[in-house]
Design an enzyme around this catalytic site. Sequence first.
Site, PDB file in Angstrom:
ATOM      1  N   GLU A 105      40.270  44.958  30.988  1.00 27.53           N
ATOM      2  CA  GLU A 105      41.460  45.711  31.405  1.00 27.53           C
ATOM      3  C   GLU A 105      42.672  44.818  31.644  1.00 27.53           C
ATOM      4  OE1 GLU A 105      38.434  46.169  32.575  1.00 27.53           O
ATOM      5  OE2 GLU A 105      37.956  48.305  32.453  1.00 27.53           O
TER       6      GLU A 105
ATOM      7  N   PHE B  92      31.406  57.026  43.747  1.00 26.17           N
ATOM      8  CA  PHE B  92      31.122  56.049  42.705  1.00 26.17           C
ATOM      9  C   PHE B  92      32.404  55.685  41.963  1.00 26.17           C
ATOM     10  CE2 PHE B  92      29.826  55.101  38.239  1.00 26.17           C
ATOM     11  CZ  PHE B  92      29.265  53.865  38.514  1.00 26.17           C
ATOM     12  N   GLN B  93      32.671  54.410  41.854  1.00 23.45           N
ATOM     13  CA  GLN B  93      33.870  53.885  41.191  1.00 23.45           C
ATOM     14  C   GLN B  93      35.167  54.411  41.786  1.00 23.45           C
ATOM     15  OE1 GLN B  93      33.198  54.097  36.880  1.00 23.45           O
ATOM     16  NE2 GLN B  93      32.208  52.095  37.072  1.00 23.45           N
TER      17      GLN B  93
ATOM     18  N   LYS C  68      40.103  62.977  38.229  1.00 20.89           N
ATOM     19  CA  LYS C  68      39.478  63.605  37.066  1.00 20.89           C
ATOM     20  C   LYS C  68      39.658  65.125  37.050  1.00 20.89           C
ATOM     21  CE  LYS C  68      35.220  63.785  34.487  1.00 20.89           C
ATOM     22  NZ  LYS C  68      34.630  62.953  33.472  1.00 20.89           N
TER      23      LYS C  68
ATOM     24  N   MET D 157      48.383  20.921  34.063  1.00 25.21           N
ATOM     25  CA  MET D 157      49.512  20.934  34.993  1.00 25.21           C
ATOM     26  C   MET D 157      49.067  20.552  36.398  1.00 25.21           C
ATOM     27  SD  MET D 157      52.635  21.120  35.349  1.00 25.21           S
ATOM     28  CE  MET D 157      53.667  22.083  34.240  1.00 25.21           C
TER      29      MET D 157
END
Lengths: 566, 160
Positions: A50, A112-113, A162, A480
């Site tokens: 993602e 969930f999630q 949802k 760096m």
Amino acid sequence: MDKISGSQAIIRCLQEEGVKIIFGFPGGAVIDLYDALMDSDITNVLVRHEQGAVHAADGLARVTGEVGVALLTSGPGATNGVTAIATAYMDSIPMVILTGQVPTPLIGNDAFQEVDIVGITRPCTKHNYLVKDSKDLVPTLREAFHIARTGRPGPVLVDLPKDVVAKMIDFPEKKPIRMQNYQPNYDPHPGQIEKACKKIIKAKNPVLYVGGGVILSNANEELTELARKLNIPVTMTLMGLGGFPGSDPLSMGMLGMHGSYAANMAVANSDLLIAVGARFDDRVTGRLDAFAPHATIIHIDIDPTSISKNVKVDIPIVADCKQALIAMNTWFNTASDFNRERVAASHEPWRETINEWNSKHPMGYHSEGEIIKPQFVIEKLDELTGGDAIITTEVGQNQMWAAQFYKFNKPRCLATSGGLGTMGYGLPAAIGAKMAFPDKIVIDVAGDGSIQMNIQELATARQYNCPVKVAILNNNYLGMVRQWQELFYNKRYAGTVMEVTPDFVKLAEAYGAVGLRATKTSEVEAVIKEALATDNTVIMDFTIAREECVFPMVPAGKATTEMLLV
Amino acid sequence: MKHTISVLLQNKPGVLSRVTGLFSGRGFNIESLSVAETMEPSISCLTLVTRGDESIIEQITKQLHKLIDVIKVTDVGDSEYVEREMVLIRVKAEAQTRAEVLRVIDIFRGKVVDVSPKSYAVEVTGSASKVQAIIDILKPIGIQEIVRTGTIAMARASKK
Ligand SMILES: Cc1ncc(C[n+]2csc(CCOP(=O)(O)OP(=O)(O)O)c2C)c(N)n1
Ligand SMILES: [Mg+2]
């Protein structure tokens, strides 16, 4: 009118807003949205992580100026996107991020999630929404695009439960957006413009200090007109590169921590600093009290919070950079009591001083025979692409060398994580840029460390026939950080040695891409030429001088005149 | 310098955390904060008291204004204004101190709102400094509990 599902309405909104490509990764909470997406003409790019989706949308936004769109699922999908959202926020990139959310009855139940992504991203978005009622879907989405692209742009996140997107709704007609509480001011105050112009006429040692705002507001032509009309030297921040042609004799290149000697000396000795769409970031100013100590400061910025935040401004102009520059140019074109030639000529001694600084310490490096110098690789990339490629970068020395040695002559040709400095930005951003402009050469200038942070996106590039080129400046170090350790920590290389690095040529091949390697200076040109001639994703692995440092360098907390030089 | 800032904002979930998040994220301090609906139920009014030099207060007001849900930001100290705070104090009130406590409450135009054999609960309204003054005076007698509302403020109507 027939009812459509919330997800169909969302896709229709995206089409209304002109979205052609969206980057995303699916999950349970966004299956409806993916389902609706399949029936549309919007290209759905399936990334491999993602973070990659959001960076790709960001890359697209930076090179096109349009709003980039990413679609992520709830929970881990959304949290994986956070670094990339913060990256876009710090650089004011217009984006809309759609995240799935658990159904409204479950919100707050540790479902969930489930994650409170609106809470998590509050400090790193321009604005965000949780849509709880289907009838708010379309108005919210329209508002999100409006906020993302107007004023000082930025990412806007819309969290979509949802059940809300599953409901059937009427698609409301599009109306002009009016927000009582959000009305960015584009037009400069004429009095302030006049004050600024009169100051400019009187200045002996003026400097234009140009930031990303010039690119965001497409003001490069107006800026160039002003600089050339009055013969004013220009320096750019990392975000401002390309806002003024890098090859123009008036360009002093980048300023700040790794800016050119001439640019930093010019700012320190200027009597008038004209900041345009820049925000006096600490990487630019160094020690604040020593930054432009003799200068009157004019600051053009659309965001009032940027003005007098770090450095006290004498003449603030809160406006869109383009509108303000148009107003200034018009003032100079029409003012009667001012002689353009005379003012331009009066800056000649100042330009000579700057040229002297430049010849004393030009941007340069020491060649070492067959040991590849990273700066040489960038110079070759510039030469072999005719300076006309889109360059994205990772973060670290690679990023600074790209900024110092590629001549960005046009805006929107550099996509780099400036404010946040996000390693792993370059490859997905390159994919986004290449998807937007398939005919352009797109090169990610990378470090061996950063490239491994989103290397999985090679698969995305392959899947969508997106022949981006990756040039790894391979020093086998987190270079760096190692440079800071070399200079300020007694060469104690704690945690910066990459003891195991993959064989990038084989890795490219494993993804079905092409891998090329150069270990000697004499091989660099051939490798770049072959990469550019190959119609496939290519990794170029350049084994560079391992302990090369980026110079000039202003040590943290020092005045910008206290530069360590080559 | 102490500043009282009044903010009109959309009365929506999460808006208050945008404001408090701004203060914590940018290291601005909040001395007190109170918030409630206005006459228009979709709009809330938040009053906060903060401290900082001029440039910090300038940043605070600009940053607040930048929040999309914020409608209006006023530094009420920029004009004439009235400010009030209410405090509830539970103070020890035993045989030998009851009269003294009542006298103090009277001087401060306070009210006794709850009585028990050993204590009074007192309500006092006034400027933050008046509220502080009664607290300081009652402290030696024995304060058991204090709840303050934080300051609310309103600009005075123009005299013209
Ligand atoms: C996500 C992230 N983690 C850590 C850092 C800190 N950091 C800045 S530059 C750098 C080294 C990058 O190494 P490499 O990609 O090999 O680039 P080089 O400097 O060697 O060119 C690190 C670790 C960062 N900028 N981003
Ligand atoms: Mg490296």
